[in-house]
Design a protein around this motif. Structure first.
Motif, PDB file in Angstrom:
ATOM      1  N   SER A 111       0.838  -1.199   0.000  1.00  0.00           N
ATOM      2  CA  SER A 111       0.000   0.000   0.000  1.00  0.00           C
ATOM      3  C   SER A 111       0.866   1.240   0.000  1.00  0.00           C
ATOM      4  O   SER A 111       2.066   1.177   0.250  1.00  0.00           O
ATOM      5  CB  SER A 111      -0.917   0.015   1.223  1.00  0.00           C
ATOM      6  N   GLY A 112       0.209   2.352  -0.243  1.00  0.00           N
ATOM      7  CA  GLY A 112       0.843   3.642  -0.068  1.00  0.00           C
ATOM      8  C   GLY A 112       0.649   4.078   1.376  1.00  0.00           C
ATOM      9  O   GLY A 112       0.313   3.266   2.235  1.00  0.00           O
ATOM     10  N   ILE A 113       0.839   5.366   1.639  1.00  0.00           N
ATOM     11  CA  ILE A 113       0.767   5.857   3.018  1.00  0.00           C
ATOM     12  C   ILE A 113      -0.369   6.865   3.236  1.00  0.00           C
ATOM     13  O   ILE A 113      -0.465   7.460   4.294  1.00  0.00           O
ATOM     14  CB  ILE A 113       2.106   6.477   3.455  1.00  0.00           C
ATOM     15  N   THR A 114      -1.221   7.030   2.232  1.00  0.00           N
ATOM     16  CA  THR A 114      -2.302   8.002   2.396  1.00  0.00           C
ATOM     17  C   THR A 114      -3.457   7.392   3.185  1.00  0.00           C
ATOM     18  O   THR A 114      -3.585   6.173   3.293  1.00  0.00           O
ATOM     19  CB  THR A 114      -2.804   8.530   1.036  1.00  0.00           C
ATOM     20  N   ASP A 115      -4.302   8.251   3.726  1.00  0.00           N
ATOM     21  CA  ASP A 115      -5.420   7.821   4.571  1.00  0.00           C
ATOM     22  C   ASP A 115      -6.277   6.768   3.876  1.00  0.00           C
ATOM     23  O   ASP A 115      -6.628   6.911   2.699  1.00  0.00           O
ATOM     24  CB  ASP A 115      -6.298   9.016   4.941  1.00  0.00           C
ATOM     25  N   GLY A 116      -6.578   5.717   4.614  1.00  0.00           N
ATOM     26  CA  GLY A 116      -7.460   4.672   4.126  1.00  0.00           C
ATOM     27  C   GLY A 116      -6.763   3.512   3.442  1.00  0.00           C
ATOM     28  O   GLY A 116      -7.368   2.467   3.236  1.00  0.00           O
ATOM     29  N   GLU A 117      -5.498   3.660   3.070  1.00  0.00           N
ATOM     30  CA  GLU A 117      -4.788   2.552   2.439  1.00  0.00           C
ATOM     31  C   GLU A 117      -4.401   1.528   3.504  1.00  0.00           C
ATOM     32  O   GLU A 117      -4.155   1.886   4.651  1.00  0.00           O
ATOM     33  CB  GLU A 117      -3.556   3.053   1.691  1.00  0.00           C
ATOM     34  N   ARG A 118      -4.362   0.261   3.102  1.00  0.00           N
ATOM     35  CA  ARG A 118      -4.079  -0.822   4.045  1.00  0.00           C
ATOM     36  C   ARG A 118      -2.894  -1.648   3.564  1.00  0.00           C
ATOM     37  O   ARG A 118      -2.854  -2.061   2.416  1.00  0.00           O
ATOM     38  CB  ARG A 118      -5.287  -1.740   4.202  1.00  0.00           C
ATOM     39  N   LEU A 119      -1.983  -1.900   4.490  1.00  0.00           N
ATOM     40  CA  LEU A 119      -0.846  -2.783   4.251  1.00  0.00           C
ATOM     41  C   LEU A 119      -1.132  -4.086   4.989  1.00  0.00           C
ATOM     42  O   LEU A 119      -1.480  -4.075   6.170  1.00  0.00           O
ATOM     43  CB  LEU A 119       0.439  -2.153   4.802  1.00  0.00           C
ATOM     44  N   ILE A 120      -0.991  -5.213   4.286  1.00  0.00           N
ATOM     45  CA  ILE A 120      -1.159  -6.522   4.922  1.00  0.00           C
ATOM     46  C   ILE A 120       0.128  -7.303   4.688  1.00  0.00           C
ATOM     47  O   ILE A 120       0.614  -7.388   3.559  1.00  0.00           O
ATOM     48  CB  ILE A 120      -2.368  -7.286   4.354  1.00  0.00           C
ATOM     49  N   PHE A 121       0.682  -7.838   5.778  1.00  0.00           N
ATOM     50  CA  PHE A 121       1.889  -8.644   5.650  1.00  0.00           C
ATOM     51  C   PHE A 121       1.838  -9.810   6.627  1.00  0.00           C
ATOM     52  O   PHE A 121       1.070  -9.806   7.576  1.00  0.00           O
ATOM     53  CB  PHE A 121       3.153  -7.798   5.848  1.00  0.00           C
ATOM     54  N   ARG A 122       2.665 -10.815   6.347  1.00  0.00           N
ATOM     55  CA  ARG A 122       2.778 -11.987   7.215  1.00  0.00           C
ATOM     56  C   ARG A 122       4.184 -12.024   7.779  1.00  0.00           C
ATOM     57  O   ARG A 122       5.151 -11.807   7.052  1.00  0.00           O
ATOM     58  CB  ARG A 122       2.531 -13.268   6.421  1.00  0.00           C
TER      59      ARG A 122
END
Length: 117
Positions: A38-49
């Motif tokens: 994801s990017g870093i703007t509001d509402g973006e989500r990063l998913i990692f394991r």
């Protein structure tokens, strides 16, 4: 934490906004798999394991409080903590900048979690 850097604040912030920044920041000894970048703007989500021995844990972070050139925040939506928030703030400092990271969290399992935390 407070990290002085020789680069201008705009350059430091842009580095964090470029694709792959999360992976570049992750310690090389930590086994991480980015499931959803994801990017870093509001509402973006990063998913990692993350893998810790035989266990694998999925972590989802929601980006909030984005102020272009100044700051953004990652808030845990799903992961190992009862609560977790990480503010990244870039401030001017002489001819360079200071990167400030403020992490607040609450361990899971109440007093038992605190005992083993």
């Amino acid at each position: 934490s407070r990290l002085p850097l020789p680069d201008a604040p705009a350059e430091v912030f842009a580095w964090h906004a470029r694709p792959g920044a999360f992976r570049r920041l992750a310690p090389p000894w930590r086994t991480l798999e980015v499931v959803q970048p994801s990017g870093i703007t509001d509402g973006e989500r990063l998913i990692f394991r993350m893998k810790q021995g035989p266990l694998a844990l999925t972590w989802e972070a929601l980006h909030q409080d984005h102020v272009p050139g100044e700051q953004f925040r990652d808030v845990q939506v799903r992961g190992p903590f009862a609560e977790w928030s990480h503010l990244h703030r870039v401030e001017p400092d002489g001819s360079g900048s200071v990167l400030r990271d403020v992490v607040t969290y609450r361990l899971p399992f109440g007093p038992v979690g605190a005992l083993f935390g």
